[in-house]
Design an enzyme around this catalytic site. Structure first.
Site: not given
Ligand code: NI
Length: 172
Positions: A50, A55, A92-93, A134-135, A138
């Site tokens: 994701g 990001q 998380c990236l 999660h997204e 963000h």
């Protein structure tokens, strides 16, 4: 003419843009399509399951998720229904190398627009529900760290490797 997709740089947690609420998309134009294409490429390259637009430094309400070969593109997403609870590992990236056990809703329904501006709803559970939450977090400037009671709940992926699934470790 179609331009090639490009891998964009993924920002890490200390960047202020990750703490700001992203703006709603009102133009479903070529630059949005390019952003979505680049985000998919960037997420796959990372690799992760994701990615949200802030990001990669773009403060717009846009996210992509790819789980079990299913790509979901979300523009202006909103959770409209959620039920139950789940507790599982999450990465998380923008927080590379770490994971934590994060409590999330078990099943969520999200209302969003696709890249052409058409409204749709999608319902998911397990990892897909986790990724949706999660997204959307963000896009509201929220990181999974905010759901933890203490920073010592953050674990190095290498130390939790036996317990953490490959997809969770990859980051969302
Ligand atoms: Ni993330």
């Amino acid at each position: 003419m179609r331009s090639a997709m490009a891998i964009r740089r993924i920002l890490t947690a200390q960047e202020p843009i990750l703490r700001e609420r992203a703006k709603k998309v009102s133009n479903f134009d070529a630059s949005l399509h390019r952003l979505l294409d680049d985000m998919l490429e960037t997420m796959r390259d990372a690799p992760g399951v994701g990615l949200a637009a802030n990001q990669v430094g773009v403060p717009l309400q846009v996210a992509v998720i790819e789980i079990e070969n299913r790509i979901t593109e979300l523009v202006n997403p909103q959770i409209v229904k959620s039920t139950g609870e789940q507790l599982d590992w999450e990465g998380c990236l923008s927080i590379p190398g770490y994971v934590a056990e994060v409590a999330r809703d078990a099943k969520v329904t999200v209302k969003a627009r696709n890249r052409r501006g058409r409204e749709f709803r999608v319902t998911g559970d397990e990892l897909f529900a986790r990724a949706l939450q999660h997204e959307i977090d963000h896009l509201n400037g929220v990181l999974y760290l905010d759901h933890l009671d203490a920073t010592d709940e953050l674990v190095r992926v290498s130390e939790a490797a036996d317990e953490v699934g490959e997809e969770a470790a990859a980051g969302i």
